[in-house]
Design an enzyme around this catalytic site. Structure first.
Site, PDB file in Angstrom:
ATOM      1  N   ALA A  71      -3.327  18.134  66.791  1.00  0.00           N
ATOM      2  CA  ALA A  71      -2.500  17.119  66.884  1.00  0.00           C
ATOM      3  C   ALA A  71      -2.717  16.155  65.611  1.00  0.00           C
ATOM      4  O   ALA A  71      -3.810  16.324  65.070  1.00  0.00           O
ATOM      5  CB  ALA A  71      -3.135  16.182  68.273  1.00  0.00           C
ATOM      6  N   GLU A  90     -11.509  19.999  69.159  1.00  0.00           N
ATOM      7  CA  GLU A  90     -11.277  18.666  69.866  1.00  0.00           C
ATOM      8  C   GLU A  90     -12.658  18.151  70.079  1.00  0.00           C
ATOM      9  O   GLU A  90     -13.007  17.025  70.065  1.00  0.00           O
ATOM     10  CB  GLU A  90     -10.403  18.860  71.124  1.00  0.00           C
ATOM     11  CG  GLU A  90      -9.054  19.094  70.981  1.00  0.00           C
ATOM     12  CD  GLU A  90      -8.784  20.487  70.816  1.00  0.00           C
ATOM     13  OE1 GLU A  90      -9.644  21.344  70.679  1.00  0.00           O
ATOM     14  OE2 GLU A  90      -7.466  20.958  70.841  1.00  0.00           O
ATOM     15  N   GLU A 134      -3.072  25.770  70.208  1.00  0.00           N
ATOM     16  CA  GLU A 134      -2.557  25.901  71.619  1.00  0.00           C
ATOM     17  C   GLU A 134      -0.881  26.158  71.232  1.00  0.00           C
ATOM     18  O   GLU A 134      -0.134  27.068  72.240  1.00  0.00           O
ATOM     19  CB  GLU A 134      -2.650  24.618  72.080  1.00  0.00           C
ATOM     20  CG  GLU A 134      -4.233  24.168  72.594  1.00  0.00           C
ATOM     21  CD  GLU A 134      -4.299  22.773  72.988  1.00  0.00           C
ATOM     22  OE1 GLU A 134      -3.774  21.811  72.365  1.00  0.00           O
ATOM     23  OE2 GLU A 134      -5.056  22.710  74.006  1.00  0.00           O
ATOM     24  N   GLY A 172      -4.220  21.672  68.768  1.00  0.00           N
ATOM     25  CA  GLY A 172      -2.679  21.784  69.377  1.00  0.00           C
ATOM     26  C   GLY A 172      -2.047  22.952  68.538  1.00  0.00           C
ATOM     27  O   GLY A 172      -1.141  23.582  69.140  1.00  0.00           O
TER      28      GLY A 172
HETATM   29  N1  CO8 Z   1      -4.007  15.238  61.795  1.00  0.00           N
HETATM   30  C1  CO8 Z   1      -3.594  14.284  60.878  1.00  0.00           C
HETATM   31  N2  CO8 Z   1      -4.186  14.708  59.406  1.00  0.00           N
HETATM   32  C2  CO8 Z   1      -4.878  15.541  59.309  1.00  0.00           C
HETATM   33  C3  CO8 Z   1      -5.285  16.487  60.289  1.00  0.00           C
HETATM   34  C4  CO8 Z   1      -4.756  16.144  61.488  1.00  0.00           C
HETATM   35  N3  CO8 Z   1      -5.115  17.227  62.840  1.00  0.00           N
HETATM   36  N4  CO8 Z   1      -5.976  17.504  59.834  1.00  0.00           N
HETATM   37  C5  CO8 Z   1      -6.014  17.184  58.427  1.00  0.00           C
HETATM   38  N5  CO8 Z   1      -5.394  16.050  58.083  1.00  0.00           N
HETATM   39  C6  CO8 Z   1      -5.219  15.407  56.919  1.00  0.00           C
HETATM   40  C7  CO8 Z   1      -6.431  14.807  56.319  1.00  0.00           C
HETATM   41  O1  CO8 Z   1      -6.734  13.547  56.960  1.00  0.00           O
HETATM   42  C8  CO8 Z   1      -6.081  14.708  54.749  1.00  0.00           C
HETATM   43  O2  CO8 Z   1      -5.286  13.747  54.727  1.00  0.00           O
HETATM   44  P1  CO8 Z   1      -5.590  12.549  53.249  1.00  0.00           P
HETATM   45  O3  CO8 Z   1      -5.468  13.616  52.218  1.00  0.00           O
HETATM   46  O4  CO8 Z   1      -4.908  11.561  53.567  1.00  0.00           O
HETATM   47  O5  CO8 Z   1      -7.237  12.308  53.340  1.00  0.00           O
HETATM   48  C9  CO8 Z   1      -5.250  16.140  54.497  1.00  0.00           C
HETATM   49  O6  CO8 Z   1      -4.794  16.467  55.914  1.00  0.00           O
HETATM   50  C10 CO8 Z   1      -6.215  17.198  53.944  1.00  0.00           C
HETATM   51  O7  CO8 Z   1      -7.489  17.538  55.118  1.00  0.00           O
HETATM   52  P2  CO8 Z   1      -8.625  17.950  54.537  1.00  0.00           P
HETATM   53  O8  CO8 Z   1      -8.958  17.223  53.179  1.00  0.00           O
HETATM   54  O9  CO8 Z   1      -9.618  17.601  55.476  1.00  0.00           O
HETATM   55  O10 CO8 Z   1      -8.437  19.415  54.119  1.00  0.00           O
HETATM   56  P3  CO8 Z   1      -9.559  20.619  54.024  1.00  0.00           P
HETATM   57  O11 CO8 Z   1      -8.598  21.658  53.556  1.00  0.00           O
HETATM   58  O12 CO8 Z   1     -10.671  20.023  53.602  1.00  0.00           O
HETATM   59  O13 CO8 Z   1      -9.776  20.972  55.481  1.00  0.00           O
HETATM   60  C11 CO8 Z   1      -9.126  21.081  57.713  1.00  0.00           C
HETATM   61  C12 CO8 Z   1      -8.798  21.411  56.507  1.00  0.00           C
HETATM   62  C13 CO8 Z   1     -10.377  22.122  58.170  1.00  0.00           C
HETATM   63  C14 CO8 Z   1      -8.054  21.713  58.754  1.00  0.00           C
HETATM   64  C15 CO8 Z   1      -9.489  19.777  58.450  1.00  0.00           C
HETATM   65  O14 CO8 Z   1      -8.449  19.068  57.782  1.00  0.00           O
HETATM   66  C16 CO8 Z   1      -9.734  19.255  59.752  1.00  0.00           C
HETATM   67  O15 CO8 Z   1     -10.761  19.884  60.326  1.00  0.00           O
HETATM   68  N6  CO8 Z   1      -8.631  18.860  60.314  1.00  0.00           N
HETATM   69  C17 CO8 Z   1      -8.687  18.444  61.580  1.00  0.00           C
HETATM   70  C18 CO8 Z   1      -8.639  19.602  62.491  1.00  0.00           C
HETATM   71  C19 CO8 Z   1      -8.781  19.201  63.985  1.00  0.00           C
HETATM   72  O16 CO8 Z   1      -9.866  18.520  64.367  1.00  0.00           O
HETATM   73  N7  CO8 Z   1      -7.904  19.508  65.045  1.00  0.00           N
HETATM   74  C20 CO8 Z   1      -7.833  19.253  66.004  1.00  0.00           C
HETATM   75  C21 CO8 Z   1      -6.927  17.996  66.494  1.00  0.00           C
HETATM   76  S1  CO8 Z   1      -7.040  17.245  68.176  1.00  0.00           S
HETATM   77  C22 CO8 Z   1      -5.937  18.181  68.774  1.00  0.00           C
HETATM   78  O17 CO8 Z   1      -5.209  19.068  68.303  1.00  0.00           O
HETATM   79  C23 CO8 Z   1      -5.761  17.726  70.334  1.00  0.00           C
HETATM   80  C24 CO8 Z   1      -4.595  18.722  70.968  1.00  0.00           C
HETATM   81  C25 CO8 Z   1      -3.986  18.130  72.131  1.00  0.00           C
HETATM   82  C26 CO8 Z   1      -2.644  18.376  72.626  1.00  0.00           C
HETATM   83  C27 CO8 Z   1      -1.669  17.904  71.260  1.00  0.00           C
HETATM   84  C28 CO8 Z   1      -1.174  16.684  71.514  1.00  0.00           C
HETATM   85  C29 CO8 Z   1       0.047  16.189  70.293  1.00  0.00           C
END
Ligand code: CO8
Length: 263
Positions: free
Chosen positions: A70, A137, A117, A114
């Site tokens: 998400a 999450e 999912e 997500g």
């Molecule tokens: N949402 C928004 N922005 C994101 C997300 C995300 N999920 N993931 C990464 N980004 C952004 C970062 O904030 C960063 O932005 P900026 O350059 O502006 O700082 C950019 O993308 C690059 O990210 P990283 O520097 O962290 O990149 P890495 O290659 O180091 O790491 C990862 C990649 C491992 C994917 C890491 O970014 C990460 O852990 N992301 C979050 C993953 C996560 O927690 N996902 C679960 C989200 S909750 C969810 O999905 C709930 C589902 C519920 C149903 C869905 C409803 C819509």
């Protein structure tokens, strides 16, 4: 949700050999799934589902990610009242799992939250060997909300699903294949061609038969064995009403390939 404008600029669609492709291409290569992004994906999938020339839909992402979950930059602004009033995970998400045409997720890189999912809403997942799956999450103050706690357990069993959901740890492509989350893993150099070959093969089956087979398998998700067997039998009997049933039987006895009429 009705006032949300689908972000069509974040998806590319094209069709080839009866396969409808949907590529997620958010400017951020991690494809964060906002409500507007999911609506665009849903609209594209529904358009293919209503197109009688399409026999298989494939959703792919970027080289870096299928989708990293998400959109957390959107989610951080929400509260209980806004998610429940806007039906945050209903419009869009629920309709994707109702698509009747066979649907494949082609996963490179991250499929998290997500994103995992969404991949599990497809009929099966084909993964590149760098794919990483997970439901992280719990690490960001939430729990899976778009089917993760329900679909993951059905595909990899309670123990492994609990481990993934309670630790938030990622699952590698090989492990995902070993435990049944992924149908097949391909090496990077083979991924595109292998995914395409599988999709084209499915797309060129009899389209009504493929939809009936998909429906029959999906019943197993939702009901008891006895009810599922009853449903399968009814769907099996209904294949006898199709021209393609007759064509399949005749082609077999005439030792030739069937020419599907798709009716
Ligand atoms: N949402 C928004 N922005 C994101 C997300 C995300 N999920 N993931 C990464 N980004 C952004 C970062 O904030 C960063 O932005 P900026 O350059 O502006 O700082 C950019 O993308 C690059 O990210 P990283 O520097 O962290 O990149 P890495 O290659 O180091 O790491 C990862 C990649 C491992 C994917 C890491 O970014 C990460 O852990 N992301 C979050 C993953 C996560 O927690 N996902 C679960 C989200 S909750 C969810 O999905 C709930 C589902 C519920 C149903 C869905 C409803 C819509």
């Amino acid at each position: 949700m009705s006032d949300i404008i689908p972000k069509t600029q974040w998806i590319k669609t094209w069709s080839e050999h009866s396969v409808g492709w949907i590529q997620l291409c958010h400017d951020n290569k991690l494809n964060p799934l906002s409500a507007a992004f999911i609506l665009a994906i849903k609209n594209a999938a529904q358009k293919y589902d209503n197109d009688s020339s399409i026999g298989c839909i494939v959703i792919i992402g970027s080289e870096k990610a299928f989708a990293a979950g998400a959109d957390l930059k959107e989610m951080v602004k929400l509260n209980y009242a806004s998610v429940s009033e806007s039906r945050y995970i209903e419009n869009g998400w629920l309709e994707i799992s109702k698509i009747q045409t066979p649907m494949i997720a082609g996963v490179r890189g991250y499929a998290l939250g997500g994103g995992c999912e969404l991949a599990m809403m497809c009929d099966f997942i084909i993964a590149n060997d760098d794919a990483k799956f997970g439901q992280p999450e719990i690490n960001i103050g939430a729990i899976p909300g778009a089917g993760g706690t329900q679909r993951l357990i059905r595909s990899i069993g309670k123990s492994k699903a609990m481990l993934a959901i309670l630790t938030g740890d990622m699952i590698s492509a090989d492990e995902a294949e070993n435990c049944g989350l992924v149908a097949k893993v391909f090496k990077n150099q083979d991924f595109d061609s292998s995914l395409k070959n599988i999709a084209v093969k499915i797309a060129n089956q009899s389209k009504p038969l493929a939809k009936l087979a998909k429906q029959a398998v999906n019943v197993a998700y939702e009901t008891t064995l006895e009810e599922g067997i009853r449903s399968e039998r009814a769907l099996f009997y209904s294949t006898f009403a199709l021209d393609d049933h007759v064509e399949g039987m005749e082609a077999f006895s005439e030792k030739r390939k069937p020419v599907w009429k798709n009716k």
